[in-house]
Design a protein around this motif. Structure first.
Motif, PDB file in Angstrom:
ATOM      1  N   ARG A   1       0.829  -1.216   0.000  1.00 28.83           N
ATOM      2  CA  ARG A   1       0.000   0.000   0.000  1.00 28.83           C
ATOM      3  C   ARG A   1       0.861   1.263   0.000  1.00 28.83           C
ATOM      4  NH1 ARG A   1      -2.616  -0.863   4.260  1.00 28.83           N
ATOM      5  NH2 ARG A   1      -1.336   0.414   5.630  1.00 28.83           N
ATOM      6  N   ASN A   2       1.902   1.290   0.806  1.00 36.13           N
ATOM      7  CA  ASN A   2       2.770   2.473   0.891  1.00 36.13           C
ATOM      8  C   ASN A   2       3.469   2.782  -0.431  1.00 36.13           C
ATOM      9  OD1 ASN A   2       2.069   2.817   3.557  1.00 36.13           O
ATOM     10  ND2 ASN A   2       3.901   1.829   4.362  1.00 36.13           N
ATOM     11  N   ARG A   3       3.636   1.767  -1.254  1.00 35.62           N
ATOM     12  CA  ARG A   3       4.261   1.957  -2.564  1.00 35.62           C
ATOM     13  C   ARG A   3       3.229   2.181  -3.668  1.00 35.62           C
ATOM     14  NH1 ARG A   3       9.714  -0.215  -3.059  1.00 35.62           N
ATOM     15  NH2 ARG A   3      10.481  -0.755  -0.996  1.00 35.62           N
ATOM     16  N   GLY A   4       1.949   2.185  -3.309  1.00 34.72           N
ATOM     17  CA  GLY A   4       0.895   2.403  -4.283  1.00 34.72           C
ATOM     18  C   GLY A   4       0.712   1.252  -5.249  1.00 34.72           C
ATOM     19  N   LEU A   5       0.990   0.042  -4.802  1.00 36.18           N
ATOM     20  CA  LEU A   5       0.970  -1.126  -5.687  1.00 36.18           C
ATOM     21  C   LEU A   5      -0.253  -2.021  -5.503  1.00 36.18           C
ATOM     22  CD1 LEU A   5       4.720  -2.098  -5.191  1.00 36.18           C
ATOM     23  CD2 LEU A   5       3.715  -0.983  -7.194  1.00 36.18           C
ATOM     24  N   GLN A   6      -1.258  -1.562  -4.748  1.00 32.60           N
ATOM     25  CA  GLN A   6      -2.364  -2.438  -4.419  1.00 32.60           C
ATOM     26  C   GLN A   6      -3.186  -2.920  -5.604  1.00 32.60           C
ATOM     27  OE1 GLN A   6      -1.678   0.673  -3.539  1.00 32.60           O
ATOM     28  NE2 GLN A   6      -3.192   1.586  -2.240  1.00 32.60           N
ATOM     29  N   THR A   7      -3.112  -2.266  -6.755  1.00 34.33           N
ATOM     30  CA  THR A   7      -3.832  -2.760  -7.930  1.00 34.33           C
ATOM     31  C   THR A   7      -3.009  -3.777  -8.715  1.00 34.33           C
ATOM     32  OG1 THR A   7      -3.049  -0.935  -9.318  1.00 34.33           O
ATOM     33  CG2 THR A   7      -5.167  -0.623  -8.180  1.00 34.33           C
ATOM     34  N   GLN A   8      -1.711  -3.882  -8.398  1.00 32.81           N
ATOM     35  CA  GLN A   8      -0.821  -4.805  -9.106  1.00 32.81           C
ATOM     36  C   GLN A   8      -0.425  -6.022  -8.284  1.00 32.81           C
ATOM     37  OE1 GLN A   8       2.603  -2.711 -10.722  1.00 32.81           O
ATOM     38  NE2 GLN A   8       1.464  -0.809 -10.508  1.00 32.81           N
ATOM     39  N   MET A   9      -0.457  -5.870  -6.956  1.00 30.27           N
ATOM     40  CA  MET A   9       0.022  -6.921  -6.067  1.00 30.27           C
ATOM     41  C   MET A   9      -0.909  -7.077  -4.888  1.00 30.27           C
ATOM     42  SD  MET A   9       4.001  -5.907  -6.072  1.00 30.27           S
ATOM     43  CE  MET A   9       4.804  -5.624  -7.646  1.00 30.27           C
ATOM     44  N   ARG A  10      -0.926  -8.297  -4.363  1.00 32.81           N
ATOM     45  CA  ARG A  10      -1.785  -8.568  -3.202  1.00 32.81           C
ATOM     46  C   ARG A  10      -1.043  -9.489  -2.246  1.00 32.81           C
ATOM     47  NH1 ARG A  10      -6.978  -8.643  -1.218  1.00 32.81           N
ATOM     48  NH2 ARG A  10      -7.644 -10.588  -0.267  1.00 32.81           N
ATOM     49  N   ALA A  11      -1.228  -9.227  -0.958  1.00 36.67           N
ATOM     50  CA  ALA A  11      -0.717 -10.104   0.090  1.00 36.67           C
ATOM     51  C   ALA A  11      -1.902 -10.517   0.942  1.00 36.67           C
ATOM     52  CB  ALA A  11       0.317  -9.381   0.938  1.00 36.67           C
ATOM     53  N   GLN A  12      -1.932 -11.794   1.310  1.00 32.73           N
ATOM     54  CA  GLN A  12      -3.039 -12.259   2.125  1.00 32.73           C
ATOM     55  C   GLN A  12      -2.628 -13.477   2.926  1.00 32.73           C
ATOM     56  OE1 GLN A  12      -5.600 -13.215  -1.338  1.00 32.73           O
ATOM     57  NE2 GLN A  12      -6.088 -15.064  -0.169  1.00 32.73           N
ATOM     58  N   LYS A  13      -3.396 -13.733   3.967  1.00 34.32           N
ATOM     59  CA  LYS A  13      -3.130 -14.899   4.796  1.00 34.32           C
ATOM     60  C   LYS A  13      -3.639 -16.145   4.098  1.00 34.32           C
ATOM     61  CE  LYS A  13      -7.327 -14.667   7.544  1.00 34.32           C
ATOM     62  NZ  LYS A  13      -7.883 -14.662   8.881  1.00 34.32           N
ATOM     63  N   THR A  14      -3.040 -17.260   4.459  1.00 33.82           N
ATOM     64  CA  THR A  14      -3.478 -18.543   3.936  1.00 33.82           C
ATOM     65  C   THR A  14      -3.311 -19.589   5.021  1.00 33.82           C
ATOM     66  OG1 THR A  14      -3.282 -20.091   2.078  1.00 33.82           O
ATOM     67  CG2 THR A  14      -1.229 -19.220   2.974  1.00 33.82           C
ATOM     68  N   GLY A  15      -3.864 -20.744   4.769  1.00 32.70           N
ATOM     69  CA  GLY A  15      -3.680 -21.868   5.683  1.00 32.70           C
ATOM     70  C   GLY A  15      -2.309 -22.486   5.469  1.00 32.70           C
ATOM     71  N   CYS A  16      -2.157 -23.685   5.948  1.00 32.08           N
ATOM     72  CA  CYS A  16      -0.865 -24.364   5.948  1.00 32.08           C
ATOM     73  C   CYS A  16      -0.283 -24.523   4.542  1.00 32.08           C
ATOM     74  CB  CYS A  16      -1.012 -25.739   6.597  1.00 32.08           C
ATOM     75  SG  CYS A  16       0.561 -26.569   6.842  1.00 32.08           S
ATOM     76  N   LEU A  17       0.984 -24.163   4.410  1.00 34.26           N
ATOM     77  CA  LEU A  17       1.717 -24.335   3.148  1.00 34.26           C
ATOM     78  C   LEU A  17       2.584 -25.594   3.191  1.00 34.26           C
ATOM     79  CD1 LEU A  17       2.841 -20.642   2.533  1.00 34.26           C
ATOM     80  CD2 LEU A  17       1.059 -21.900   1.316  1.00 34.26           C
ATOM     81  N   ASP A  18       2.453 -26.357   4.261  1.00 32.35           N
ATOM     82  CA  ASP A  18       3.193 -27.606   4.447  1.00 32.35           C
ATOM     83  C   ASP A  18       4.706 -27.371   4.478  1.00 32.35           C
ATOM     84  OD1 ASP A  18       3.094 -30.301   5.037  1.00 32.35           O
ATOM     85  OD2 ASP A  18       3.276 -30.910   2.942  1.00 32.35           O
ATOM     86  N   ALA A  19       5.092 -26.260   5.093  1.00 32.57           N
ATOM     87  CA  ALA A  19       6.513 -25.930   5.255  1.00 32.57           C
ATOM     88  C   ALA A  19       6.771 -25.519   6.710  1.00 32.57           C
ATOM     89  CB  ALA A  19       6.904 -24.816   4.295  1.00 32.57           C
ATOM     90  N   CYS A  20       6.078 -26.189   7.621  1.00 32.93           N
ATOM     91  CA  CYS A  20       6.083 -25.810   9.040  1.00 32.93           C
ATOM     92  C   CYS A  20       7.482 -25.734   9.637  1.00 32.93           C
ATOM     93  CB  CYS A  20       5.243 -26.795   9.848  1.00 32.93           C
ATOM     94  SG  CYS A  20       3.571 -27.011   9.207  1.00 32.93           S
ATOM     95  N   ASN A  21       8.333 -26.666   9.287  1.00 30.57           N
ATOM     96  CA  ASN A  21       9.690 -26.682   9.846  1.00 30.57           C
ATOM     97  C   ASN A  21      10.528 -25.506   9.381  1.00 30.57           C
ATOM     98  OD1 ASN A  21       9.279 -29.012  11.342  1.00 30.57           O
ATOM     99  ND2 ASN A  21       9.870 -30.335   9.648  1.00 30.57           N
TER     100      ASN A  21
END
Length: 101
Positions: free
Chosen positions: A38-58
């Motif tokens: 958001r601070n870089r004004g990129l919200q229409t080009q990029m997104r970050a969001q939470k997700t469940g397990c990526l199976d890389a716990c270690n």
């Protein structure tokens, strides 16, 4: 595709005593990526969001960047700006954090 880059950050939690990304800064990383984008004004080009397990716990906290499918592990809040600048903006993965998937 709507976004050029999409960052999925694991926020999964597990039973007490088991390593998990959610308890290792998962939501703090989500917020840090959202703020940086958001601070870089990129919200229409990029997104970050939470997700469940990526199976890389270690290797957590873990995240994956699409469309490349690049997995990162042991990501710290101090790594967010570098990942955004190098990978999201310049298509250059941050090698020291890339998981061998």
């Amino acid at each position: 595709m709507k976004y050029k880059k999409h960052v999925f950050i694991c926020t999964n939690t597990k039973e007490a005593g088991k390593k998990c990304c959610g308890e290792e800064r998962g939501m703090a990383l989500v917020q840090a990526f959202k703020d940086e984008i958001r601070n870089r004004g990129l919200q229409t080009q990029m997104r970050a969001q939470k997700t469940g397990c990526l199976d890389a716990c270690n290797f957590g906290p873990a995240l994956v960047v699409y469309p490349e499918g690049t997995y990162y592990g042991n990501v710290q809040l101090s790594d967010v700006t570098e990942i955004v600048e190098k990978h999201l903006l310049s298509n250059e993965p941050v090698k020291r954090l890339v998981l061998p998937y």
